[in-house]
Design a protein around this motif. Structure first.
Motif, PDB file in Angstrom:
ATOM      1  N   ILE A 127       0.834  -1.198   0.000  1.00 42.02           N
ATOM      2  CA  ILE A 127       0.000   0.000   0.000  1.00 42.02           C
ATOM      3  C   ILE A 127       0.872   1.253   0.000  1.00 42.02           C
ATOM      4  CG2 ILE A 127      -1.541   1.398   1.443  1.00 42.02           C
ATOM      5  CD1 ILE A 127      -3.029  -1.095   2.190  1.00 42.02           C
ATOM      6  N   ILE A 128       0.574   2.156  -0.935  1.00 37.58           N
ATOM      7  CA  ILE A 128       1.175   3.481  -0.967  1.00 37.58           C
ATOM      8  C   ILE A 128       0.111   4.456  -0.484  1.00 37.58           C
ATOM      9  CG2 ILE A 128       2.300   5.241  -2.371  1.00 37.58           C
ATOM     10  CD1 ILE A 128       3.875   2.676  -2.218  1.00 37.58           C
ATOM     11  N   ARG A 129       0.421   5.194   0.576  1.00 40.02           N
ATOM     12  CA  ARG A 129      -0.556   6.120   1.157  1.00 40.02           C
ATOM     13  C   ARG A 129      -0.079   7.554   0.987  1.00 40.02           C
ATOM     14  NH1 ARG A 129      -4.639   5.654   4.846  1.00 40.02           N
ATOM     15  NH2 ARG A 129      -4.094   3.453   5.131  1.00 40.02           N
ATOM     16  N   GLY A 130      -0.897   8.355   0.344  1.00 39.38           N
ATOM     17  CA  GLY A 130      -0.616   9.774   0.228  1.00 39.38           C
ATOM     18  C   GLY A 130      -1.272  10.526   1.366  1.00 39.38           C
ATOM     19  N   VAL A 131      -0.489  11.264   2.140  1.00 37.72           N
ATOM     20  CA  VAL A 131      -1.018  12.022   3.278  1.00 37.72           C
ATOM     21  C   VAL A 131      -0.520  13.461   3.188  1.00 37.72           C
ATOM     22  CG1 VAL A 131      -1.057   9.971   4.738  1.00 37.72           C
ATOM     23  CG2 VAL A 131       0.943  11.460   4.773  1.00 37.72           C
ATOM     24  N   ASP A 132      -1.168  14.356   3.944  1.00 38.49           N
ATOM     25  CA  ASP A 132      -0.596  15.688   4.093  1.00 38.49           C
ATOM     26  C   ASP A 132       0.088  15.765   5.458  1.00 38.49           C
ATOM     27  OD1 ASP A 132      -2.594  16.102   5.995  1.00 38.49           O
ATOM     28  OD2 ASP A 132      -3.942  17.071   4.561  1.00 38.49           O
ATOM     29  N   LEU A 133       0.571  16.927   5.822  1.00 41.93           N
ATOM     30  CA  LEU A 133       1.337  17.040   7.054  1.00 41.93           C
ATOM     31  C   LEU A 133       0.500  16.714   8.291  1.00 41.93           C
ATOM     32  CD1 LEU A 133       3.488  20.212   6.289  1.00 41.93           C
ATOM     33  CD2 LEU A 133       4.118  17.796   6.117  1.00 41.93           C
ATOM     34  N   ARG A 134      -0.819  16.866   8.199  1.00 41.84           N
ATOM     35  CA  ARG A 134      -1.688  16.519   9.320  1.00 41.84           C
ATOM     36  C   ARG A 134      -1.754  15.002   9.528  1.00 41.84           C
ATOM     37  NH1 ARG A 134      -2.699  20.869  12.550  1.00 41.84           N
ATOM     38  NH2 ARG A 134      -3.474  22.647  11.373  1.00 41.84           N
ATOM     39  N   GLY A 135      -1.467  14.236   8.483  1.00 43.96           N
ATOM     40  CA  GLY A 135      -1.583  12.788   8.565  1.00 43.96           C
ATOM     41  C   GLY A 135      -0.717  12.197   9.653  1.00 43.96           C
TER      42      GLY A 135
END
Length: 388
Positions: free
Chosen positions: A117-125
Motif C-alpha cells: 500500500i502506498i498512502r498519500g497524506v498531508d502534514l496533518r496525517g
C-alpha cells in the motif's frame, strides 16, 4: 474420604516414561491450538492499534476499503467544514485527505513481487497518528517525489531503504526516511505527499478522509450528518472499528484452518491419553481394590483417575504453551484478504490466550480420562483384590 492429590501426582511420577510420552503428544496439540490463537490475537491487535479511537475515517458508501473508495474534491470540502472536527494550534481542521494505491514491489530475499500500500497524506496525517514516529532520515517534503517507508517494508522489499529509489506512478521516488508505527498496520505501508500521488496516478478523487473529532461524544452526530447529507454518498467509521473490520476475513480463515488442525490432532492426543489411563487402571487393579477395602468410595476412585488424567493434560498444556510463547519473537506476513496487500504481524500471547489454552488442555484430559476412570470406579472389591 478423598484420595490426596499428592498420591495422584506420585502415580504419574512412578510412570515417568508413559507420562512423558503422553504429555508430549498433548503438548503438540496445545502448541498448535495456542499458536492459532496467538496468530489471531496478533492480527487483531495489529489492525486495531492501527486506528485511534478519536479519529474517524470517511470513505465512499458501500466501500469496504480505502482502495475501493473515492471522494470527490467537492465532497471532501463539505466534510472539512463540519463543526465537530477538532482544530489544531493554527486554527486549521485536524484532517488529512488521503490517497491509497496498491502497487507491486519485489522482495529482497526472493525477488518475488507482492502488493504494498502506498498512502498519500498531508502534514496533518502524521499528527493524526501519534503511534507513527520517524526512526531515521527525515519527513518527505510536500511537492517533492519523496517517500518514507514503514520499518517492515524497508526490511522486506528491494528499494525501500533510506537513499534507495522506487519507481511507480511513472515516476522515480526517493526514500528519505523510515518510520515505526508501533507494530500497527502502517508498518506495512509507504507514505508520500497526497497531492503528488494524485498527480502521479492521474486521479481526481481522494481515497479517504481521516479526521479527529473535537469531542468523542460528537461521533454519532457527525456520522448522522455525513451519511444523511444528500450532497454526499459517504460513510463515517471510527478508525479503530474501520481497521478492525479489515481483519475479519483473514481472521476467519486462520481460525477455521487452525481449529480444524487442532481438532484432528486433539482426537489423536485424547486417544493416547485414554490408552495411557487404561493401562494405568490395568496395572493398578490390586491397588484400586485396596483403596476400596480401606473405605474409599467409587466416586473417590472416579475423581482420582479423572484428576490424574487432567493433571497429565495440564503438564502437557503448560509445556505446549511454553513452546508456543517462543513464537512471540517471530514475525509473520500474509496477504490481507480485504486489501490484497501484504500485512506483517506477529504472534501475541495474552491472558485470554493462556486461559483458553489451559482450558482446552484440561478438556482433552477430562475426555481422554473419563472412560478409564469409570472403568476403575466400577471394579468390584473382591475381584480387584483377587486379581492382585
Amino acid at each position: 474420604m478423598k484420595i490426596p492429590l499428592s498420591y495422584i501426582a506420585r502415580n504419574l511420577w512412578m510412570r515417568r516414561l508413559t507420562t512423558g510420552l503422553t504429555a508430549a503428544g498433548l503438548a503438540l496439540v496445545v502448541f498448535v491450538f495456542a499458536t492459532v490463537l496467538m496468530l489471531d490475537e496478533g492480527l487483531r491487535s495489529t489492525l486495531v492499534t492501527t486506528g485511534e479511537y478519536d479519529n474517524v475515517v470517511v470513505i465512499r458508501r458501500a466501500a469496504d476499503t480505502e482502495i475501493q473508495s473515492g471522494i470527490e474534491r467537492a465532497q471532501a470540502n463539505i466534510v472539512a467544514t463540519h463543526p465537530a472536527i477538532a482544530r489544531g494550534p493554527d486554527g486549521q481542521a485536524m484532517l488529512s485527505k488521503e490517497t491509497v494505491v496498491l502497487i507491486s514491489l519485489n522482495k529482497r530475499d526472493t525477488d518475488k513481487p507482492s502488493n504494498v500500500i502506498i498512502r498519500g497524506v498531508d502534514l496533518r496525517g502524521l499528527q493524526l497518528r501519534p503511534q507513527v514516529k520517524l526512526t531515521s532520515g527525515r519527513m518527505f517534503r510536500p511537492g517533492a517525489s519523496e517517500i518514507i517507508a514503514g520499518a517492515s517494508i524497508a526490511r522486506r522489499f528491494a528499494g525501500a531503504g533510506i537513499g534507495e529509489k522506487l519507481r511507480f506512478g511513472q515516476r522515480e521516488w526517493t526514500v528519505v526516511g523510515l518510520f515505526d508505527a508501533g507494530n500497527s498496520g502502517f508498518d506495512s505501508e509507504v507514505w508520500g505527499d497526497a497531492d503528488q500521488l494524485l498527480q502521479a496516478f492521474r486521479r481526481n478523487a481522494w481515497s479517504a478522509i481521516v479526521l479527529r473529532l473535537a469531542s468523542t461524544d460528537s461521533f454519532e452526530r457527525f456520522k448522522k450528518d455525513i451519511e444523511t447529507d444528500p450532497r454526499l454518498t459517504l460513510d463515517a467509521k471510527r478508525e479503530q472499528v474501520f481497521y478492525a473490520d479489515q481483519s475479519k476475513a483473514l481472521s476467519t480463515f486462520i481460525n477455521i484452518l487452525g481449529m480444524t488442525l487442532s481438532v484432528i490432532f486433539s482426537i489423536g492426543a485424547m486417544i493416547g491419553a485414554t490408552i495411557t489411563m487404561y493401562a494405568s487402571v490395568a496395572n493398578r487393579v490390586g491397588e484400586i481394590g485396596t483403596l476400596r477395602a480401606l473405605g474409599f468410595r467409587r466416586r473417590s476412585i472416579l475423581a482420582a483417575f479423572l484428576t490424574e488424567a487432567m493433571l497429565l493434560s495440564l503438564v502437557g498444556g503448560v509445556a505446549g504453551l511454553a513452546l508456543a510463547s517462543l513464537m512471540q519473537f517471530m514475525s509473520f506476513s500474509t496477504a490481507n484478504f480485504q486489501t490484497f496487500s501484504e500485512l506483517a504481524f506477529g504472534f501475541k500471547l495474552s491472558a485470554a490466550v493462556v486461559l483458553k489454552t489451559l482450558v482446552f488442555a484440561l478438556i482433552m484430559g477430562f475426555i481422554g480420562g473419563f472412560l478409564p476412570a469409570v472403568r476403575a470406579a466400577r471394579l468390584r472389591i473382591v475381584e480387584a483384590l483377587r486379581a492382585a
